[in-house]
Scaffold this active site. Sequence first.
Site, PDB file in Angstrom:
ATOM      1  N   ASP A 171      16.675  24.515 -20.462  1.00 10.40           N
ATOM      2  CA  ASP A 171      17.161  23.747 -21.614  1.00 10.40           C
ATOM      3  C   ASP A 171      17.570  22.349 -21.165  1.00 10.40           C
ATOM      4  O   ASP A 171      18.633  21.854 -21.510  1.00 10.40           O
ATOM      5  CB  ASP A 171      18.335  24.457 -22.295  1.00 10.40           C
ATOM      6  CG  ASP A 171      18.614  23.903 -23.700  1.00 10.40           C
ATOM      7  OD1 ASP A 171      17.710  23.272 -24.299  1.00 10.40           O
ATOM      8  OD2 ASP A 171      19.735  24.089 -24.199  1.00 10.40           O
ATOM      9  N   GLY A 197      28.733  29.017 -26.652  1.00  8.39           N
ATOM     10  CA  GLY A 197      30.172  28.915 -26.542  1.00  8.39           C
ATOM     11  C   GLY A 197      30.744  27.587 -26.961  1.00  8.39           C
ATOM     12  O   GLY A 197      30.032  26.672 -27.368  1.00  8.39           O
ATOM     13  N   ILE A 245      35.565  19.752 -26.294  1.00  9.96           N
ATOM     14  CA  ILE A 245      34.665  18.668 -25.899  1.00  9.96           C
ATOM     15  C   ILE A 245      33.199  19.010 -26.139  1.00  9.96           C
ATOM     16  O   ILE A 245      32.329  18.170 -25.911  1.00  9.96           O
ATOM     17  CB  ILE A 245      34.873  18.245 -24.426  1.00  9.96           C
ATOM     18  CG1 ILE A 245      34.696  19.434 -23.472  1.00  9.96           C
ATOM     19  CG2 ILE A 245      36.239  17.589 -24.252  1.00  9.96           C
ATOM     20  CD1 ILE A 245      34.742  19.075 -21.997  1.00  9.96           C
ATOM     21  N   LYS A 304      34.649  27.111 -20.808  1.00  6.96           N
ATOM     22  CA  LYS A 304      33.657  27.477 -21.821  1.00  6.96           C
ATOM     23  C   LYS A 304      33.972  28.890 -22.281  1.00  6.96           C
ATOM     24  O   LYS A 304      33.941  29.831 -21.491  1.00  6.96           O
ATOM     25  CB  LYS A 304      32.252  27.398 -21.239  1.00  6.96           C
ATOM     26  CG  LYS A 304      31.160  27.681 -22.247  1.00  6.96           C
ATOM     27  CD  LYS A 304      29.796  27.437 -21.613  1.00  6.96           C
ATOM     28  CE  LYS A 304      28.681  27.561 -22.621  1.00  6.96           C
ATOM     29  NZ  LYS A 304      27.369  27.259 -21.998  1.00  6.96           N
ATOM     30  N   GLY A 356      28.127  24.928 -28.647  1.00 10.33           N
ATOM     31  CA  GLY A 356      26.711  25.262 -28.721  1.00 10.33           C
ATOM     32  C   GLY A 356      26.552  26.700 -29.133  1.00 10.33           C
ATOM     33  O   GLY A 356      27.509  27.349 -29.543  1.00 10.33           O
TER      34      GLY A 356
END
Length: 188
Positions: free
Chosen positions: A137, A27, A21, A44, A24
């Site tokens: 972020d 991971g 899904i 993740k 990045g």
Amino acid sequence: MATIFPTAGQVLGHFHLVEQIGAGGMGIVFRARDLRLQHDVAVKVLNPKTLHDPSGRKRFRGEALILSRLNHPNVELVYAFPDDQSFDYIVMEFVPGASLDERLERGALSEREVIDLGVQLARGLAAAHARGIVHRDLKPGNLRVTPDNVLKILDFGLSQLFALPDDETVTETIDETSQPVFAGTLPY
């Protein structure tokens, strides 16, 4: 012998990886089924390029530790950081819905929606900041809105933990010998 990276359809620990899904720098995220508790979670998995990089693994573990300090309705929960010999992975709350950037692609939000989501975002960030955590972020892609219009802050991979005045925790940096570097996504 090369390690085979997990893919959708495989079982990692007691988590059946249903579908990828997200992905990045740190991971790859899967929607997974917890075979013991019979509910969906997000798993993740540390990016295979980083698997043999001690600083990358330390940062990934740091994300799990930072998230474990938070328990707020507007922040994705972390459930576990299993000790696996082959892979580093974090088991987190699966947040259904759409990212804020996906929502914005369908058109502008109403003033009421902007206020409601903004208040939820502020509450989640206030909870993180109260624990000494700075996300670093924050962007629409790291915010998810559930079908019930609950905003969740995701992806604390670049976050940093700062000492609070009455806390003995020390600010942790990845590499103390390097100059300060840019963290996050440039446009944000």
